[in-house]
Design a protein around this motif. Structure first.
Motif, PDB file in Angstrom:
ATOM      1  N   GLY A  81     -10.790 -14.492  23.551  1.00  0.00           N
ATOM      2  CA  GLY A  81     -11.818 -14.814  22.562  1.00  0.00           C
ATOM      3  C   GLY A  81     -11.609 -13.997  21.305  1.00  0.00           C
ATOM      4  O   GLY A  81     -10.721 -13.133  21.245  1.00  0.00           O
ATOM      5  N   THR A  82     -12.405 -14.279  20.298  1.00  0.00           N
ATOM      6  CA  THR A  82     -12.273 -13.558  19.027  1.00  0.00           C
ATOM      7  C   THR A  82     -13.628 -13.037  18.570  1.00  0.00           C
ATOM      8  O   THR A  82     -14.684 -13.504  18.991  1.00  0.00           O
ATOM      9  N   MET A  83     -13.553 -12.061  17.693  1.00  0.00           N
ATOM     10  CA  MET A  83     -14.728 -11.538  17.011  1.00  0.00           C
ATOM     11  C   MET A  83     -14.360 -11.313  15.558  1.00  0.00           C
ATOM     12  O   MET A  83     -13.169 -11.332  15.205  1.00  0.00           O
ATOM     13  N   ASN A  84     -15.335 -11.085  14.727  1.00  0.00           N
ATOM     14  CA  ASN A  84     -15.086 -10.965  13.291  1.00  0.00           C
ATOM     15  C   ASN A  84     -15.589  -9.610  12.795  1.00  0.00           C
ATOM     16  O   ASN A  84     -16.749  -9.468  12.430  1.00  0.00           O
ATOM     17  N   ILE A  85     -14.708  -8.613  12.812  1.00  0.00           N
ATOM     18  CA  ILE A  85     -15.067  -7.271  12.349  1.00  0.00           C
ATOM     19  C   ILE A  85     -14.188  -6.856  11.169  1.00  0.00           C
ATOM     20  O   ILE A  85     -14.668  -6.466  10.120  1.00  0.00           O
ATOM     21  N   GLY A  86     -12.877  -6.944  11.314  1.00  0.00           N
ATOM     22  CA  GLY A  86     -11.968  -6.594  10.231  1.00  0.00           C
ATOM     23  C   GLY A  86     -11.360  -5.218  10.406  1.00  0.00           C
ATOM     24  O   GLY A  86     -11.901  -4.359  11.104  1.00  0.00           O
ATOM     25  N   GLY A  87     -10.235  -5.035   9.745  1.00  0.00           N
ATOM     26  CA  GLY A  87      -9.546  -3.750   9.817  1.00  0.00           C
ATOM     27  C   GLY A  87     -10.151  -2.734   8.877  1.00  0.00           C
ATOM     28  O   GLY A  87     -11.102  -2.995   8.154  1.00  0.00           O
ATOM     29  N   GLY A  88      -9.573  -1.558   8.900  1.00  0.00           N
ATOM     30  CA  GLY A  88     -10.067  -0.483   8.055  1.00  0.00           C
ATOM     31  C   GLY A  88      -8.955   0.482   7.729  1.00  0.00           C
ATOM     32  O   GLY A  88      -7.774   0.121   7.706  1.00  0.00           O
ATOM     33  N   PHE A  89      -9.320   1.739   7.486  1.00  0.00           N
ATOM     34  CA  PHE A  89      -8.337   2.752   7.136  1.00  0.00           C
ATOM     35  C   PHE A  89      -7.701   3.371   8.379  1.00  0.00           C
ATOM     36  O   PHE A  89      -6.650   3.990   8.296  1.00  0.00           O
ATOM     37  N   SER A 124      -1.305 -18.354  13.465  1.00  0.00           N
ATOM     38  CA  SER A 124      -1.193 -19.291  14.589  1.00  0.00           C
ATOM     39  C   SER A 124      -1.855 -18.737  15.847  1.00  0.00           C
ATOM     40  O   SER A 124      -2.451 -19.491  16.634  1.00  0.00           O
ATOM     41  N   VAL A 125      -1.767 -17.422  16.033  1.00  0.00           N
ATOM     42  CA  VAL A 125      -2.394 -16.793  17.202  1.00  0.00           C
ATOM     43  C   VAL A 125      -3.912 -16.912  17.110  1.00  0.00           C
ATOM     44  O   VAL A 125      -4.587 -17.280  18.084  1.00  0.00           O
ATOM     45  N   ILE A 126      -4.454 -16.609  15.947  1.00  0.00           N
ATOM     46  CA  ILE A 126      -5.905 -16.667  15.765  1.00  0.00           C
ATOM     47  C   ILE A 126      -6.402 -18.105  15.887  1.00  0.00           C
ATOM     48  O   ILE A 126      -7.433 -18.373  16.527  1.00  0.00           O
ATOM     49  N   ASP A 127      -5.672 -19.036  15.304  1.00  0.00           N
ATOM     50  CA  ASP A 127      -6.080 -20.447  15.382  1.00  0.00           C
ATOM     51  C   ASP A 127      -6.109 -20.917  16.835  1.00  0.00           C
ATOM     52  O   ASP A 127      -7.022 -21.654  17.246  1.00  0.00           O
ATOM     53  N   ALA A 128      -5.113 -20.521  17.610  1.00  0.00           N
ATOM     54  CA  ALA A 128      -5.058 -20.925  19.016  1.00  0.00           C
ATOM     55  C   ALA A 128      -6.222 -20.330  19.808  1.00  0.00           C
ATOM     56  O   ALA A 128      -6.830 -21.009  20.649  1.00  0.00           O
ATOM     57  N   LEU A 129      -6.553 -19.069  19.537  1.00  0.00           N
ATOM     58  CA  LEU A 129      -7.676 -18.436  20.237  1.00  0.00           C
ATOM     59  C   LEU A 129      -8.998 -19.107  19.887  1.00  0.00           C
ATOM     60  O   LEU A 129      -9.847 -19.340  20.757  1.00  0.00           O
ATOM     61  N   MET A 130      -9.182 -19.417  18.613  1.00  0.00           N
ATOM     62  CA  MET A 130     -10.427 -20.038  18.188  1.00  0.00           C
ATOM     63  C   MET A 130     -10.546 -21.464  18.713  1.00  0.00           C
ATOM     64  O   MET A 130     -11.646 -22.024  18.794  1.00  0.00           O
ATOM     65  N   ALA A 131      -9.407 -22.066  19.080  1.00  0.00           N
ATOM     66  CA  ALA A 131      -9.420 -23.414  19.654  1.00  0.00           C
ATOM     67  C   ALA A 131      -9.581 -23.379  21.178  1.00  0.00           C
ATOM     68  O   ALA A 131      -9.504 -24.420  21.837  1.00  0.00           O
ATOM     69  N   GLY A 132      -9.778 -22.179  21.735  1.00  0.00           N
ATOM     70  CA  GLY A 132      -9.981 -22.062  23.173  1.00  0.00           C
ATOM     71  C   GLY A 132      -8.757 -21.631  23.944  1.00  0.00           C
ATOM     72  O   GLY A 132      -8.776 -21.597  25.188  1.00  0.00           O
ATOM     73  N   GLY A 133      -7.682 -21.263  23.249  1.00  0.00           N
ATOM     74  CA  GLY A 133      -6.461 -20.836  23.916  1.00  0.00           C
ATOM     75  C   GLY A 133      -6.486 -19.368  24.297  1.00  0.00           C
ATOM     76  O   GLY A 133      -7.512 -18.681  24.178  1.00  0.00           O
TER      77      GLY A 133
END
Length: 391
Positions: free
Chosen positions: A184-192, A160-169
């Motif tokens: 805003g958001t970016m697309n990197i991903g987690g790691g170790f 829900s947090v990510i969806d709200a951010l991607m919708a401009g929240g």
């Protein structure tokens, strides 16, 4: 199957007929090869995820050269370097611009009580040319105090947090005693090392990490003048800066050095590499046992062929045929199960565990080679055998 193999080999598929004669042994052999293939796939998959997550942070940067402390190991496991080195670097011919980069691990607690760890990057927001297009659109918003760009692939982050951010929240949270606002958001991903990434201004970074100072970033990023060779500038920088506590690498060379360190010096990389070796060894032993037993069970038939004048290449052809059958039949279920396990790991851990064509081909060729080697070893007994003795 017999007709297909007859067509492919141009003769009666003796190896296949011997294997299929004993169904239980064939199933056991194929299962063993499948298990060894699965083991290799899983080790390579996790190692690939380790490598991908190691170089993923470079996706945030747009730089030609990285200057780091000699004490650092990778981009995200780095020591601190004096900011004064940036001004020295700007005096080197060919350097167009420079900026400091700050990196730290910032944990915070979600509303449900779970903790999320974010690998945070502090940038000078007046120099957007040093960030990649993936965050350039939201980069200007970081000039506002305590604003950040959040990784939408962060493990454990509510959808829900990510969806709200991607919708401009916006999403407000507290970390290390400082209130931050994701815009805003970016697309990197987690790691170790962390569950996800976070981009912010250098001033916001220093407020979030009060023990850090602006005079000691983790890296200095450089861009070179148009038309100037990056390698040439790297050599000039190495001559100008003290080599005892500073290392200078082109950005692509820095990423490769990180991969080399993780695979050859970090325990995790060494363990996964050893797991690949053990998987190959298991496959060799299983196939050798099957083929050696098969040769022993058919010594009489082989002796007849040898007495009729058939040479060692003929026997090798039969055993290699069996090895190829076991390799193909064992590889296919191993591949299918691996794809399913990759998807499960990716869903549970968020790690970039992906099956690609090059890995599948590599493992298949390795399986085929291991089975062929086992077959060659299994026929040694026939090479020196006397037909009269075999009867």
């Amino acid at each position: 199957m017999s007709r297909l193999l007859t067509y492919l080999f141009g003769r009666l598929p003796i190896g296949w007929l011997q294997l299929s004669h004993n169904k239980a042994r064939l199933v056991a052999a194929v299962s063993g090869v499948s298990f060894a293939t699965l083991l290799v796939f899983m080790q390579l998959g996790i190692m690939g995820a380790l490598n991908s997550s190691t170089v993923a942070p470079y996706g945030l940067l747009s730089a030609d050269i990285v200057i780091s402390s000699e004490e650092g190991n990778t981009l995200t496991d780095a020591g601190e370097i004096a900011r004064a080195r940036m001004f020295q670097a700007l005096g080197v011919p060919g350097v167009a611009d420079a900026t400091p980069l700050y990196i730290g691990n910032l944990p915070f607690t979600l509303d449900n009580g779970s903790t999320v760890s974010l690998l945070s990057f502090g940038f000078d927001v007046s120099q957007p040319e040093f960030v990649s297009p993936s965050i350039a659109a939201s980069f200007a918003s970081l000039t506002i105090e305590n604003t950040v760009i959040l990784d939408r692939d962060t493990r454990g982050m509510p959808a829900s947090v990510i969806d709200a951010l991607m919708a401009g929240g916006r999403y407000e949270f507290e970390a290390n005693g400082n209130t931050l606002v994701a815009v805003g958001t970016m697309n990197i991903g987690g790691g170790f090392l962390a569950d996800g990434m976070l981009a912010m201004s250098d001033q916001t970074f220093l407020r979030s990490f009060p023990a850090r100072t602006s005079s000691a970033p983790n890296h200095i990023l450089l861009n070179v003048d148009d038309g100037v060779s990056v390698d040439t500038v790297v050599e000039r920088l190495r001559d100008a800066l003290p080599s005892a506590n500073v290392k200078v690498l082109a950005a692509d060379a820095s990423a490769q050095a990180d991969l080399d360190f993780m695979s050859s010096e970090r325990p995790t990389g060494i363990i996964f590499g050893f797991g690949v070796f053990m998987g190959i060894l298991v496959g060799l032993v299983i196939v050798y046992q099957v083929l050696s037993t098969d040769v022993a069970d058919h010594l009489g038939e082989y002796a007849t062929f040898k007495a009729m004048g058939y040479g060692q290449p003929f026997f090798l052809g039969i055993v290699f045929e069996e090895a190829i059958v076991l390799a193909v039949f064992g590889f296919i279920p191993g591949l299918i199960v691996s794809i399913g396990l990759y998807a499960g790991l990716r869903a549970v851990t968020g790690l970039p565990v992906e099956m690609d064509a090059s890995r599948a081909i590599l493992v298949f060729l390795g399986t085929l080679t291991a089975c062929t080697i086992s077959g060659a070893i299994a026929t040694r007994r026939l090479a020196a055998a006397d037909p009269a003795d075999l009867f």
